[in-house]
Design an enzyme around this catalytic site. Structure first.
Site, PDB file in Angstrom:
ATOM      1  N   SER A  51      55.273  44.439  32.301  1.00 21.58           N
ATOM      2  CA  SER A  51      54.858  44.960  33.598  1.00 21.58           C
ATOM      3  C   SER A  51      53.347  45.061  33.768  1.00 21.58           C
ATOM      4  O   SER A  51      52.868  45.074  34.897  1.00 21.58           O
ATOM      5  CB  SER A  51      55.498  46.334  33.831  1.00 21.58           C
ATOM      6  OG  SER A  51      55.285  47.188  32.738  1.00 21.58           O
ATOM      7  N   HIS A  66      61.131  43.443  35.858  1.00 20.02           N
ATOM      8  CA  HIS A  66      60.237  42.613  36.675  1.00 20.02           C
ATOM      9  C   HIS A  66      60.701  41.164  36.759  1.00 20.02           C
ATOM     10  O   HIS A  66      60.057  40.343  37.409  1.00 20.02           O
ATOM     11  CB  HIS A  66      58.808  42.669  36.130  1.00 20.02           C
ATOM     12  CG  HIS A  66      58.086  43.915  36.503  1.00 20.02           C
ATOM     13  ND1 HIS A  66      57.549  44.122  37.752  1.00 20.02           N
ATOM     14  CD2 HIS A  66      57.817  45.040  35.797  1.00 20.02           C
ATOM     15  CE1 HIS A  66      56.974  45.306  37.800  1.00 20.02           C
ATOM     16  NE2 HIS A  66      57.130  45.897  36.628  1.00 20.02           N
ATOM     17  N   LYS A  72      62.710  47.242  42.327  1.00 20.56           N
ATOM     18  CA  LYS A  72      61.558  46.350  42.531  1.00 20.56           C
ATOM     19  C   LYS A  72      61.948  45.249  43.516  1.00 20.56           C
ATOM     20  O   LYS A  72      62.031  45.524  44.701  1.00 20.56           O
ATOM     21  CB  LYS A  72      61.062  45.874  41.174  1.00 20.56           C
ATOM     22  CG  LYS A  72      60.415  47.049  40.450  1.00 20.56           C
ATOM     23  CD  LYS A  72      59.997  46.803  39.039  1.00 20.56           C
ATOM     24  CE  LYS A  72      59.301  48.068  38.529  1.00 20.56           C
ATOM     25  NZ  LYS A  72      59.517  48.311  37.127  1.00 20.56           N
TER      26      LYS A  72
END
Ligand SMILES: *Cc1c(COP(=O)(O)O)cnc(C)c1O
Length: 411
Positions: A194, A222, A253
């Protein structure tokens, strides 16, 4: 009647928490104290924080789904139909049909037997690592793995062995060291890291896990919605289907809402139903969040062009940052390969000054310093989305360049 601040009792005058005040003063002296920036409208490539219009390079809203009309509609419909809360933890009375539907949807998407959804990616990692291992076991973990993995590892009381970032040889040494110990071994990596934006060597670590009989776990927070076919993640990206025992992803996300999930065998998921503490002791998602996520997975299948736009923007932005002479990793840190691009500054205070100056000039890009990243590796982190236009990116690049020259970051 609610009160104004001056009418409330002053706890700050009591001695009990003065050590916290002292530490905050320390942060102020170091220049790494921060205020929370407040978003006035909604996540978008251009939006308003603290009343100021900025080009937003700071969110994890990779595919622009936080504001997608179909997702908003799904949330509203679910709220109308099922209310605003689930009313209990999953194991008591808080498992709704819609929760089961989302879990099956994710399992099918990820091509695994089963899936369990947690309240967040953080609780998915911490709840899983802490429950599948005990104190006689070993965790072999990349040094840059996410804090939620580290916390889960500590809670498990297993012995933690940390390998140098992405260093497969070092991971093997550590596995060899404990090969004759009776405890189980868990080999764990982030799919995408990240803070650096580089990709974990999932395929090579799978080889190691097979060779040493270790449990293989990947945190794809991610990578979900970003890597692999239709955003299926790093396991798909590396063609490692069937070789990763525990796949974690986030719904917070690219998916645009909130939550985390674990994918794996039916028994793994049933075990987590019985033993993962955030699942057992914390209330499940409201229907709106769950419905939003279901709609988001439909979109990943229906609108793959979002992911293409994300990667087009990423390639363009990275190459322009490099051309301007920014240190975007590769020498001091591994080079980013994803929409996360760090601009390495080094000094924490300088980084925070740069971030503030960028904000004043109209670019929102978070400064990240110790302890989130190692001392001396402070950076501005930029994150691309599919929704940024070329004009917005060019304007952001121009602001980055002029601000960096003013501060002596670029010669
Ligand atoms: C953000 C993140 C998480 C936590 O996910 P949330 O859903 O925000 O709690 C876990 N792991 C990694 C690598 C992350 O970047």
């Amino acid at each position: 009647m609610s009160t104004t601040l001056s009418q409330r009792p002053r706890l700050e005058d009591r001695p009990q928490l003065q050590h916290l005040t002292a530490q905050l003063n320390d942060l102020k002296a170091k220049g790494t104290y921060f205020h929370l920036r407040v978003l006035d409208d909604m996540q978008a490539p251009v939006c308003h924080y603290d009343g100021k219009q900025v080009i937003n390079l700071a969110s994890n809203n990779y595919l622009g789904l936080t504001a997608h009309p179909k997702l908003r509609e799904a949330a509203i419909q679910a709220t109308k139909e099922y209310g605003v809360g689930s009313g209990a933890v999953r194991t008591i009375a808080g498992t709704m049909k819609i929760h089961m539907e989302l879990e099956e949807k994710i399992a099918a998407f990820k091509n695994v037997e089963a899936c369990v959804v947690f309240q967040s990616g953080f609780t998915a990692n911490a709840g899983t690592v802490s429950s599948i291992l005990g104190k006689e076991d070993f965790i072999i973990s990349d040094e840059l793995n996410h804090a939620s993995i580290i916390d889960g590892a500590r809670l498990s009381r297993a012995k933690i062995k940390v390998f140098r970032h992405k260093d497969v040889g070092h991971a093997e040494e550590l596995l060899k060291e404990v090969a004759n110990e009776p405890g189980r071994k868990l080999l764990i990596t982030d799919g995408v890291f990240s803070m650096d934006g580089d990709i974990g060597p999932v395929d090579k670590l799978c080889d190691l896990a097979d060779k040493y009989g270790a449990i293989m776990m990947v945190d794809d927070a991610h990578a979900s919605g970003v890597l692999g076919r239709n955003g299926r993640g790093s396991v798909d990206h590396f063609h490692c289907h069937g070789r990763v025992d525990v796949q974690v992803g986030t719904l917070s996300k690219a998916i645009g809402a909130l939550g985390g999930y674990v994918c794996g065998s039916k028994d793994l998921i049933e075990f987590l139903y019985h033993r993962a503490r955030p699942f057992l002791f914390s209330t499940s998602h409201p229907p709106s969040v769950t419905a939003t996520c279901i709609a988001a997975f439909d979109l990943l299948e229906q609108e793959p062009e979002r992911i293409e736009r994300l990667w087009d923007n990423t390639r363009y932005f990275k190459s322009e940052l490099g051309r301007l002479g920014f240190d975007i990793g590769g020498v001091t840190t591994p080079a980013s390969e994803t929409p996360i691009t760090p601009i390495i500054i080094g000094d924490g205070k300088k980084t925070m000054e740069f971030s503030q100056a960028l904000f004043d000039a109209g670019v929102m890009a978070s400064g990240i310093a110790f302890p989130t990243v190692p001392e001396g590796k402070a950076r501005i982190r930029t994150i691309m989305t599919s929704e940024h236009t070329r004009a917005q990116l060019d304007q952001a690049l121009e602001i980055l360049e002029t601000t960096a020259r003013k501060l002596g970051i670029l010669a």
